[in-house]
Design a protein around this motif. Sequence first.
Motif, PDB file in Angstrom:
ATOM      1  N   PRO A 214      22.531   2.061 -16.007  1.00 49.15           N
ATOM      2  CA  PRO A 214      24.016   2.602 -15.994  1.00 49.15           C
ATOM      3  C   PRO A 214      24.164   3.890 -16.828  1.00 49.15           C
ATOM      4  N   ASP A 215      25.485   4.373 -16.912  1.00 51.09           N
ATOM      5  CA  ASP A 215      25.809   5.521 -17.423  1.00 51.09           C
ATOM      6  C   ASP A 215      25.794   5.069 -19.021  1.00 51.09           C
ATOM      7  N   ILE A 216      24.853   6.049 -19.793  1.00 48.93           N
ATOM      8  CA  ILE A 216      24.723   5.749 -20.927  1.00 48.93           C
ATOM      9  C   ILE A 216      25.230   6.901 -21.889  1.00 48.93           C
ATOM     10  N   GLY A 217      25.658   8.101 -21.255  1.00 52.14           N
ATOM     11  CA  GLY A 217      26.202   9.317 -21.989  1.00 52.14           C
ATOM     12  C   GLY A 217      26.186  10.412 -21.236  1.00 52.14           C
ATOM     13  N   PRO A 218      26.777  11.514 -21.702  1.00 46.98           N
ATOM     14  CA  PRO A 218      27.119  12.755 -21.173  1.00 46.98           C
ATOM     15  C   PRO A 218      25.755  13.639 -20.971  1.00 46.98           C
ATOM     16  N   ASN A 219      24.879  13.393 -22.210  1.00 50.53           N
ATOM     17  CA  ASN A 219      23.767  14.210 -22.279  1.00 50.53           C
ATOM     18  C   ASN A 219      22.744  14.100 -21.296  1.00 50.53           C
ATOM     19  N   GLY A 247      18.001  10.294 -21.901  1.00 52.96           N
ATOM     20  CA  GLY A 247      17.674   9.519 -23.266  1.00 52.96           C
ATOM     21  C   GLY A 247      16.564   8.394 -23.264  1.00 52.96           C
ATOM     22  N   VAL A 248      16.392   7.898 -24.366  1.00 51.79           N
ATOM     23  CA  VAL A 248      15.609   6.997 -24.538  1.00 51.79           C
ATOM     24  C   VAL A 248      16.129   5.631 -23.892  1.00 51.79           C
ATOM     25  N   VAL A 249      15.335   4.901 -23.171  1.00 56.13           N
ATOM     26  CA  VAL A 249      15.886   3.347 -22.803  1.00 56.13           C
ATOM     27  C   VAL A 249      14.664   2.487 -22.848  1.00 56.13           C
ATOM     28  N   GLY A 261      20.108   1.908 -23.728  1.00 54.46           N
ATOM     29  CA  GLY A 261      19.869   3.273 -23.715  1.00 54.46           C
ATOM     30  C   GLY A 261      20.537   3.937 -24.802  1.00 54.46           C
ATOM     31  N   TYR A 262      20.057   5.067 -25.176  1.00 49.75           N
ATOM     32  CA  TYR A 262      20.351   6.049 -26.460  1.00 49.75           C
ATOM     33  C   TYR A 262      20.332   7.282 -25.824  1.00 49.75           C
ATOM     34  N   ASN A 263      21.646   8.016 -25.834  1.00 49.79           N
ATOM     35  CA  ASN A 263      21.809   9.239 -24.929  1.00 49.79           C
ATOM     36  C   ASN A 263      21.779  10.373 -25.935  1.00 49.79           C
ATOM     37  N   ARG A 264      22.106  10.134 -27.348  1.00 48.46           N
ATOM     38  CA  ARG A 264      22.260  11.312 -28.279  1.00 48.46           C
ATOM     39  C   ARG A 264      21.146  12.134 -28.341  1.00 48.46           C
ATOM     40  N   VAL A 265      19.765  11.558 -28.215  1.00 49.28           N
ATOM     41  CA  VAL A 265      18.773  12.392 -28.270  1.00 49.28           C
ATOM     42  C   VAL A 265      18.176  13.331 -27.195  1.00 49.28           C
ATOM     43  N   ALA A 266      18.978  12.900 -25.784  1.00 45.54           N
ATOM     44  CA  ALA A 266      18.671  13.836 -24.805  1.00 45.54           C
ATOM     45  C   ALA A 266      19.229  15.181 -24.682  1.00 45.54           C
ATOM     46  N   THR A 290      18.313  19.995 -30.192  1.00 45.36           N
ATOM     47  CA  THR A 290      18.894  18.548 -30.338  1.00 45.36           C
ATOM     48  C   THR A 290      18.382  17.796 -31.589  1.00 45.36           C
ATOM     49  N   GLY A 291      17.293  17.215 -31.687  1.00 41.70           N
ATOM     50  CA  GLY A 291      17.069  16.543 -33.063  1.00 41.70           C
ATOM     51  C   GLY A 291      16.301  15.226 -32.861  1.00 41.70           C
TER      52      GLY A 291
END
Length: 437
Positions: A214-219, A247-249, A261-266, A290-291
């Motif tokens: 699915p859509d996990i974020g904009p990055n 991102g991480v899934v 899923g985690y989009n912030r790290v992408a 990024t970070g």
Amino acid sequence: MNMLRTHKEQRSVAVLTLAVCLAGLSYQATAGAADWPQWRGSNRDGICSETGLLKSWPDEGPELLWEISGLGTGYSSFSIVNGKLYTMGDVKVESKKVQCVLAYDLSTHQRLWTAEVGPPHNDGPRCTPTFDNGLLYAIGTSGNVVCIDAGTGSVRWGKNLQDDLGGGKNPGWKFSESPLIDGDKLLCTPGGRNAVMAALDKKTGETIWKCSMPDIGPNGKDEAGYSSIIAAEPASVRQYVQLTNKGVVGVAAKDGRFLWGYNRVANKVANISTPVVYGDYVFCSSAYGTGSGLLKLTADGDGVAAKEVYFLDANTFQNHHGGCVQIGDYIYGGHGHNASKPTCIEIKSGKIMWQQDQPGGGSASVLYADGDLYFRYQDDVMALIEANPHEYNIKSTFKLPKRPGMSGEGWSHPVIVDGRLYVRHADVLLVYDVKAK
């Protein structure tokens, strides 16, 4: 795929070499305890279990035991099993440059066979072949997934991440994944929304399942990243964790369901470093400003929920592509984009225990063995650093000798097997004795 074929080069030498090997060695089907059968070792964590290694090096470095050239263009690391070394490279076969899996005998230092994977890439492959029960599995930069007989180099089957599995666009630096074998399954990352991850029957290559995302974020982008899958059981759920370009899934091992899923790290350029699983926690990082983040995974009905514990900004810790290792309650790795300042982080709190100026140039890959960290910098500086969370202690450094064929950057990850340090720079392999006398 008719492009997949095996070449016997220098037939008379190869036949003689194989005869010697068969006479003196018995080929075993499974990897031994001291072997390094895949990307970043048996557990894909960059940790070598060997002990009794040197605690410091001479100024010129440990003893150079032997070296060979002919590995071709590429950043691939090594799998080492039962006295054989396997890697990938873009090499000339019958006057044509092709991308291949290569096998070498460690007692004779001779190449045993060359198996073609697909077309070459301008700076070669990145995949490290995976050894399992007498077979090798590899992914070429064009997305060709191959299964190869480790004894003969014959190709058993082949698939393509895009053509056969519906993967996303081939990323800018091409497919770079090292495939994972888990039980009867081969796991790979075609990428994109329709097949963010796929499981194939490792014996036949037939599709077991494909995971849509699915859509996990904009990055990031809807395509594969440059990382490799790890298997783990955070939140008591067997799952496959991967850093994609979005991102991480996490994907359920049993049936390929998308779990979290985690989009912030992408970032939108390149997401590369293999995540680290620590109990119910996942640590992940990417560069390009990024970070890094720590997630806690918990059971959520028949699924898994991922909650951010903290996020370290790019000025605090960003790992480009050398990876991190987890030792005890701490993460060790290099900080910086196109850089690698040695850094120790307390995992659960995100506290920087220490961070120091780097002893080499550019990014560095990291390997742990016998209480120490081996930082291999892209300018071919090797550094030995104590894995001590309480203080930074750099023990030794040396620089690899320059050889013809060592073009481009030194990004291939080092490996230690049986007291020997294997380091590659493009066409050249250098083998050092790091066993304490």
